[in-house]
Design a protein around this motif. Structure first.
Motif, PDB file in Angstrom:
ATOM      1  N   GLU A 266       1.752   9.714   5.006  1.00  0.00           N
ATOM      2  CA  GLU A 266       3.207   9.744   5.183  1.00  0.00           C
ATOM      3  C   GLU A 266       3.751  11.085   4.684  1.00  0.00           C
ATOM      4  O   GLU A 266       3.413  11.527   3.584  1.00  0.00           O
TER       5      GLU A 266
ATOM      6  N   SER B 280      10.649   8.217   2.498  1.00  0.00           N
ATOM      7  CA  SER B 280       9.781   7.058   2.257  1.00  0.00           C
ATOM      8  C   SER B 280       8.986   7.208   0.964  1.00  0.00           C
ATOM      9  O   SER B 280       8.056   6.443   0.707  1.00  0.00           O
TER      10      SER B 280
ATOM     11  N   GLY C 228       8.802   3.441  -0.004  1.00  0.00           N
ATOM     12  CA  GLY C 228       7.843   3.191   1.061  1.00  0.00           C
ATOM     13  C   GLY C 228       7.543   1.712   1.235  1.00  0.00           C
ATOM     14  O   GLY C 228       8.226   0.847   0.673  1.00  0.00           O
TER      15      GLY C 228
END
Length: 529
Positions: free
Chosen positions: A252, A257, A334
């Motif tokens: 990611e 997030s 997240g």
């Protein structure tokens, strides 16, 4: 990269890049430099598009390759001019001859402008800077090596190596300073609103390269090269730190997030904090000394350059601390699966971070200014390279009191911006809006959409060229060239089919044709007597 299918290929490309980069900096003439210059461009293409199965990554690699070729054409033409006017491409032959030319020589103006065009491509300056943020498609270690420390600084190295040429061409120096200032400001402005952790660092790199060009443009060649060194320390650290975060976050890259990673990744956090302080220009870390040297020379050359450079430095401090706070502070934003996966990276990833963090702290000692009782070690080390320039350039004169004031303003400004970012992203826990939320407006929208530079290039360059290529393909090539070639082929094919009917295989028909031929010859003979 350990589990990647292309593990061996990746290291082959990386070592090939290192070979070409060493060739670029160790060559004794412009031709060898150019071979290395082209080689690093090729390897950059291969590494940016390493995961070429992803169409966007392949397009990013192609974009980098094409934009670099534009600059490389400038280098190639400049070499022809150098060869035609000085009879050689060897530094030891060309540069002494250049030193004997008058200030503002027209030949030098042409050569230096062409070399500067080459540098804008390789070192991502306006207008050829949009390839570098897209180059983040490559693996993160590639970003750390190529797009922070080596390839993108090749343009600065080339100009510094040819310093006497540029010193004798004040118009080019002015252009370099203006373009560098504009690049530093625009890239910093765009970085303020980006949410991809690697994109923030990419625009930061473009901005810092702009500072190096400011240094070159105002004659601070040592200062520009000093910033190349310190930037290599803290930006490689930041990129590898970002890679450590991405690894922990299961690939990611969106900072929206992230959050709260400080307790899960203490080593990565501390090292990235050091890198952030260094790039923000807060003493006594390395970035403070190199950036201050450039800004001090810019103040002497033209206070406007200093003001704009100072504004860029404020933006740098803000967006870098924004990155740090959004990533490591607050609550984790997240998924539960990502939270379960959170962990500190293995020593193979954290050890380079620690080494680079130490260098980011102590790297400024290479060239501590006279005002702080430094020894100017780097300046003395590089003095043979800049000897001809130092003979004709105006000596750097700035009162220590003024220099202390400039240093103080820069350091205090960075600390204030760090505090503002802290209030916004830690105290108030603000998180940037998601892409599908209410669209931002005003300056925020302009920054978020990267000043629409890519869209402008698409509208005025890419789409017209695509339209022209379609015209040539459909009209000129298919209807014109292909039509002519195929028409000739069809004519002979049709003719062959008609003549083939005469070959019927009947003996009587052949005897009849022979008689007709004999009669024709006899008639022709009678008529010509």
């Amino acid at each position: 990269m350990a589990k990647d299918d292309g593990f061996g290929k990746y290291f082959a490309y990386l070592n090939l890049f290192i070979f070409f980069m060493l060739l670029l900096v160790l060559g004794s003439n412009y031709l060898v430099m150019f071979i290395g210059w082209e080689g690093v461009g090729l390897c950059s293409y291969l590494l940016i598009g390493f995961w070429f199965q992803n169409t966007n990554y392949a397009k990013a690699a192609k974009k980098a390759f094409v934009m670099n070729r534009i600059g490389d054409l400038g280098f190639l033409i400049a070499m022809f001019f150098i060869l035609a006017n000085f009879g050689s491409l060897e530094y030891s032959v060309v540069l002494p001859q250049v030193a004997g030319l008058p200030m503002g020589d027209s030949v030098l103006l042409v050569i230096t402008m062409l070399l500067f065009i080459a540098a804008t491509g390789k070192s991502a300056q306006i207008p050829l800077f949009t390839w570098l943020p897209d180059a983040m498609a490559g693996p993160t270690p590639v970003s750390a090596l190529i797009h922070a420390a080596t390839m993108v600084t090749a343009g600065i190295y080339m100009i510094a190596r040819s310093n006497i040429m540029f010193t004798l061409s004040p118009v080019t120096m002015e252009v370099i300073a203006i373009v560098g200032t504009a690049t530093a400001l625009i890239a910093a402005f765009i970085a303020i609103t980006q949410n991809d952790i690697k994109k923030v660092l990419a625009y930061s790199t473009v901005s810092q390269l702009g500072y190096m060009f400011i240094g070159l443009g105002v004659g601070a060649f040592t200062g520009a090269f000093f910033h190349v060194l310190t930037h290599a320390f803290f930006k490689a650290l930041l990129f590898l730190g970002a890679g450590s975060v991405i690894h922990s976050m299961s690939n990611e890259q969106d900072m929206r997030s992230m959050g709260g990673l400080k307790k899960y990744m203490p080593t990565t956090y501390i090292t990235m904090l050091i890198g952030t302080i260094a790039i923000a220009g807060i003493p006594p870390f390395s970035g403070f000394f190199s950036k201050d040297e450039i800004l001090a020379h810019a103040f002497v050359a033209n206070p406007i350059f200093w003001v704009l450079g100072f504004l860029g430095a404020l933006c740098t401090a803000f967006y870098m601390f924004r990155l740090l706070y959004l990533t490591f502070f607050g609550k984790f934003r997240g998924t539960e699966e990502q939270k379960h996966h959170l962990h500190e990276s293995p020593w193979a990833m954290t050890l380079p971070l620690i080494i680079l963090a130490v260098l980011a702290v102590v790297g400024g000692a290479l060239n501590i200014p006279e005002a702080l009782h430094g020894g100017h070690w780097l300046k003395d080390f590089l003095s043979p390279v800049f000897a001809d320039t130092n003979k004709i350039a105006q000596p750097f004169e700035l009162a220590h009191s003024t220099e202390y004031l400039l240093m103080g303003a820069s350091a205090v400004g960075a600390i204030i911006m760090a505090f503002i970012a802290y209030q916004k992203y830690v105290k108030k826990e603000e998180v940037p809006q998601t892409d599908d939320a209410v669209q931002p407006s005003g300056l925020y929208k302009l920054s978020y959409h990267k000043m629409y530079v890519d869209e402008i290039y698409d509208a005025i360059i890419v789409k017209p060229l695509n339209g022209l290529s379609k015209f040539f393909h459909q009209i000129v090539e298919r209807s014109g060239i292909d039509g002519l070639i195929n028409g000739i082929g069809d004519f002979f094919l049709s003719s062959g089919k008609g003549i083939r009917q005469l070959q019927s295989g009947h003996v009587g028909f052949y005897i009849f044709m022979m008689v007709i031929g004999v009669i024709a010859f006899m008639l022709y003979g009678l008529l010509t007597i």
